[in-house]
Design a protein around this motif. Structure first.
Motif: not given
Length: 338
Positions: A71, A75-77, A79-80
């Motif tokens: 991840m 880009k996948e802030n 969710q991270s």
């Protein structure tokens, strides 16, 4: 890693955990290889594990087994952040200060997880409950191999883990030529090949995937090289305009700094790369012998690393940064002319 810490981590991993594995910003071969190998190991043990990188990594590393599961925090802030907040264990690999993960730092500072650090850089911070830090190690990948061995699970190293570890060791040792490469390193690499690491494949996919633009950029870099024979030093500058002219992609300048050290008599090599988006000059330092670029970078360029390989940054323009660098060399003339 001392026996007490090994036993403590082994006990933690004997129960189901929510694990996040994090490398440094702008992850290189050692960072990606070590995190992927550890991820495979933990997944094979039945653990819930996820790698989260602070930002993207070079295309020439996007072939290693499992890389498509990584991840990207940028880009996948959301969710991270959720995964980090839920984590019970956070492994930090190939860095030893939370400042090396940029915008992820505040999120980790707020985490209640148990931190485990595995790293080979100098001057570690004390954020981790369990720390495996050894500046004499060739790479974090060699340390992950040792970590798995400490847990008596060497026989659980799969071909996927083996090639990830091999790649990280290969890249961080300059294809096994740096002084940090020991007889133990070669024995580890031999074991990894025996366990399924396809060494020729790793070399080809990392080093033989040039694009015409990258080779033209290398030509530009070499044309810009300045040789200071008085200080046994060579440095390269690359402006943002030059990067743009040759369609720069992340990872394209990897290894450029080392060309200076191929010149007879050169002991200190540097590359200055303008990054207009971040408003800084990114700097890589390399040396031969006892001249510590780690100390040089820490003292003058807000950086650090190893004795013979370090990084730093400058907040002043490219031309002025290079001029400032040259002005510092008088102070080190004796060290650079042993």
């Amino acid at each position: 890693m001392n026996l007490e810490d090994i036993n403590a981590v082994a006990k933690l991993l004997s129960e189901p955990q929510k694990i996040v594995i994090i490398p440094h910003k702008n992850p290189d071969g050692d960072a990606i290889g070590s995190t992927l190998a550890l991820w495979h190991y933990l997944k094979n043990r039945g653990q819930n594990a996820q790698i989260i990188v602070p930002n993207d990594f070079p295309k020439f590393l996007k072939w290693m087994p499992g890389q498509d599961e990584i991840m990207n925090f940028e880009k996948e802030n959301s969710q991270s952040k959720a995964l980090i907040n839920e984590a019970t264990i956070i492994f930090t690999l190939d860095f030893n200060h939370l400042g090396r993960i940029a915008q992820m730092e505040p999120v980790l500072i707020e985490s209640d997880a148990t931190f485990v650090m595995i790293d080979h850089h100098q001057a570690p911070a004390d954020y981790a409950q369990y720390m495996y830090s050894d500046v004499l190690m060739s790479s974090t990948c060699e340390m992950v191999y040792n970590f798995i061995e400490f847990l008596r699970d060497e026989d659980k190293i799969t071909p996927e883990m083996a090639i990830c570890l091999y790649t990280g060791i290969m890249t961080d040792t300059g294809s096994f030529k740096y002084s940090s490469t020991t007889s133990r390193t070669h024995r580890v690499v031999a074991n990894l090949i025996d366990k399924g690491a396809e060494n020729t494949k790793a070399h080809n996919l990392v080093f033989d995937t040039n694009t015409p633009n990258r080779l033209h950029l290398l030509g530009c870099a070499l044309k810009n090289m300045v040789i200071l024979e008085e200080y046994n030093t060579a440095y390269i500058t690359l402006s943002q305009d030059e990067l743009d002219t040759y369609g720069f992609q992340k990872g394209d300048t990897e290894g450029f700094v080392n060309y200076g050290l191929t010149l007879h008599g050169i002991r200190f090599a540097v590359i200055f790369i303008e990054n207009r988006e971040e408003g800084i000059i990114k700097i890589s330092f390399r040396s031969e012998g006892e001249f510590s670029v780690n100390e040089f970078a820490r003292k003058h360029f807000n950086g650090g690393g190893h004795t013979n390989a370090a990084g730093g940054r400058s907040d002043i323009p490219l031309k002025e940064t290079a001029e400032y660098f040259v002005s510092l060399l008088k102070e080190y003339k004796t060290q650079l002319n042993p």
